[in-house]
Design an enzyme around this catalytic site. Structure first.
Site, PDB file in Angstrom:
ATOM      1  N   ARG A 162       0.839  -1.198   0.000  1.00 34.14           N
ATOM      2  CA  ARG A 162       0.000   0.000   0.000  1.00 34.14           C
ATOM      3  C   ARG A 162       0.881   1.258   0.000  1.00 34.14           C
ATOM      4  O   ARG A 162       1.922   1.297   0.666  1.00 34.14           O
ATOM      5  CB  ARG A 162      -0.887  -0.006   1.233  1.00 34.14           C
TER       6      ARG A 162
ATOM      7  N   THR B 183      -9.173   0.098 -10.038  1.00 35.57           N
ATOM      8  CA  THR B 183      -8.473  -1.053  -9.443  1.00 35.57           C
ATOM      9  C   THR B 183      -8.571  -2.285 -10.347  1.00 35.57           C
ATOM     10  O   THR B 183      -9.340  -2.309 -11.302  1.00 35.57           O
ATOM     11  CB  THR B 183      -9.021  -1.346  -8.034  1.00 35.57           C
TER      12      THR B 183
ATOM     13  N   GLY C 112     -13.520  -1.950  -7.379  1.00 30.19           N
ATOM     14  CA  GLY C 112     -14.844  -1.387  -7.162  1.00 30.19           C
ATOM     15  C   GLY C 112     -14.968  -0.424  -6.004  1.00 30.19           C
ATOM     16  O   GLY C 112     -16.064  -0.268  -5.460  1.00 30.19           O
ATOM     17  N   GLY C 113     -13.868   0.248  -5.575  1.00 32.86           N
ATOM     18  CA  GLY C 113     -13.966   1.179  -4.455  1.00 32.86           C
ATOM     19  C   GLY C 113     -14.418   0.461  -3.195  1.00 32.86           C
ATOM     20  O   GLY C 113     -14.110  -0.714  -2.976  1.00 32.86           O
TER      21      GLY C 113
END
Length: 576
Positions: A111, A396, A482-483
């Site tokens: 991340r 994403t 997809g958030g």
């Protein structure tokens, strides 16, 4: 590495699982010719990914005797070229790995992190109010230190078989020879009003007349090839130090109208991390996901645990009764997520308490088949503020891989919104992941767990998931873009495969349904109109809307590997 037996006494299991082990060994638990397709079965190896060229790169590594991690790396590097709006080396990722021979699971955290100069006021205007979302996204301000390559290098050190440089060959070749612009890429370019903000980005995604690159246009990218060649020859250090790192920093800090704070020391100091996965039983299976800084692993496990008291297998797949229960569990999980989930290296995140079976058993009592509980409240008492829900654009990319030895990878990668910050450097787009932080650092005098802090990793919803049997053997790899709806998409596919015994493809094909502690979203145009009426009668506010998941999964059945690729995107399953 720790061995966790499901037969160990509960206090002992809790003591063991609280230790900072990055790899968990799950075993001893008992409980009462090549084809291209969107669905496939194979006893050998398989790749499911969001683009055929990327999936083929992964298969190329597997044919050469590579591991699941080798294939995942090659696939991810090509995705960054042919699907640049979704992921790439300018962003980050989470990777879950299952080692077949010792039945262990390891979680890898790549991340992005906030710059060392970033403060809690990063997204506040002079008057103390939050910036408008898109004003924050476009430009350098939203760019976090990229983590993908450091994470891939770490996973390769642990589980790679082929030489590091070999994994870059497919992406370098495609970048130099060119790839055909896909219909999805063309449509997203045409619909994006920010891509012309910066000259380099505008020139790359448009033709000489300023129009979006047409479908089928051969797009070459020598700058990307040069960057990959340097990393192939000299490791991830070639990206995080030297001229490439300098150029990335310069692009961020010089972004016109919205410069960022990324520094050279942020690049050189970035570290990928092995983390202990979060795992919990679900019926006769064991489900493992990523821990914080993503909220995905904890939230998916909470939803599944909350559903366990209900007889979902007896309900029809995507029936109103089942959707109601999944939505109610989603409310409760998101109430906890929005309050407590953040980077556990910076704030206290009560992961063990949130996944405690007794706690979830009490929470499940709030779910009634007869009606909706409405807005759910967090279940723990901690001095933290609720993090306001903000826009999470559905970008994403997810990939799943199983190699010939049964090792598996479930990996979700992102640059956040489609086309990220719209800032390019060295042939690739830079992320806007810092806008995953809460713009408000405090609410009603209490700190928000997901506030901006220097070096902190923003909360994610990415949910790469591995399902095992109670002996620790591989069952399924699944995940989605997809958030914040990623959590719901992933849960739907897991329930479809495990509770309704659908094929991997059929589980992915099920209409999407998601609740994030508000309205219940149903996928439009998928025959859920009757479900909408039934849910409204139970007290739901219901929206029919486009829910574009990108689920890519692989499941092991008695007949071999069963793969599925989301028809809502351009993915495929390749098998041999």
């Amino acid at each position: 590495m720790f061995h966790i037996s499901c037969l160990a006494p509960t206090p002992l299991r809790r003591a063991i699982t609280s230790l900072a082990a990055a790899t968990v060994l799950i075993a001893g638990c008992t409980a009462p010719g090549e084809t291209t397709t969107t669905e496939g079965e194979s006893p050998q190896h398989m790749v499911a990914a969001a683009n055929p060229l990327a999936a083929e790169a992964g298969m190329r590594m597997l044919r050469q005797g590579g591991s699941a991690v080798d294939a995942a790396i090659a696939t991810a590097l090509v995705l960054g070229l042919v699907e640049p709006q979704s992921s790439g080396i300018g962003g980050g990722a989470f990777l879950m790995h299952h080692q077949a021979d010792n039945r262990s699971v390891t979680a890898y955290d790549g991340r992005e992190s906030a710059p060392s100069e970033a403060g809690e006021d990063l997204f506040l205007k002079a008057d103390g109010e939050p910036m408008a979302f898109w004003d924050a996204v476009v430009g350098g301000r939203s760019v976090g230190t990229p983590g993908l390559l450091r994470m891939l290098e770490l996973a390769h050190q642990d589980h790679g078989r082929l030489p590091w440089a070999d994994l870059f060959a497919p992406a370098i070749e495609l970048a130099e020879q060119g790839f055909a612009v896909s219909p999805r890429l063309h449509g997203l370019i045409a619909g994006d009003k920010y891509l012309k903000r910066y000259d380099e980005t505008a020139a790359y995604f448009h033709d000489a007349a300023g129009e979006a690159l047409a479908v089928g246009t051969l797009r070459k990218n020598q700058a990307y090839a040069d960057t990959l060649r340097a990393v192939a020859e000299n490791g991830a250090d070639a990206f995080y130090t030297g001229q490439i790192a300098v150029n990335i920093v310069n692009q961020v800090r010089a972004a016109s109208g919205n410069p960022g704070l990324l520094s050279y020391s942020d690049m050189t100091g970035y570290q990928a991390k092995r983390r202990k996965p979060v795992c919990a039983p679900y019926r006769q299976w064991q489900v493992c996901g990523m821990p914080p800084p993503t909220s995905g692993g904890v939230a998916v496990l909470q939803i599944l645990s909350l559903l366990e008291p209900f007889d979902l297998p007896a309900m029809g797949a995507a029936s109103p009764e089942a959707i109601h229960l999944v939505a109610e569990a989603g409310r409760l999980a998101f109430a906890d997520r929005n309050r407590f989930l953040a980077d556990s290296d910076f704030v206290e995140v009560p992961v063990e308490a949130l996944l405690d079976p007794q706690y979830l058993g009490e929470r499940a009592k709030q779910i009634s088949p007869a009606g909706s509980l409405g807005k759910a409240e967090p279940g723990l008492r901690m001095q933290q503020a609720h993090s306001p829900q903000q826009l999470n654009p559905p970008s994403t990319s997810h990939l799943s891989v199983v190699d010939k030895d049964g090792n598996a990878v479930s990996m979700t990668a992102s640059i956040e919104s489609a086309f990220g910050s719209r800032v390019m450097a060295e042939g690739f787009l830079l992320n806007n992941e810092l806008t995953d932080f809460s713009f408000r650092p405090s609410v009603d005098g209490l700190p928000v767990a997901n506030r901006v802090q220097a070096g902190k990793r923003p909360r994610s919803s990415m949910s790469p998931t591995l399902v095992l049997d109670r002996q620790g053997r591989f069952v399924m790899a699944i995940g989605s873009p997809g958030g914040s709806r990623i959590i719901g998409y992933t849960t739907k596919a897991i329930v479809g495969a495990l509770d309704w015994n659908l094929s991997m493809q059929d589980a992915i094909d099920l209409p999407n349904f998601v609740n994030r502690n508000g309205a219940t979203d149903l996928e439009e145009g998928r025959g859920l109109e009757a479900a909408k009426t039934a849910l409204e009668a139970l007290g739901h506010e219901v929206n029919l809307r486009d829910l574009t998941s990108g689920l890519h999964g692989i499941r092991l059945t008695g007949d071999g590997l069963d793969g599925g690729a989301d028809p809502r995107r351009e993915g495929v399953v390749l098998t041999q």
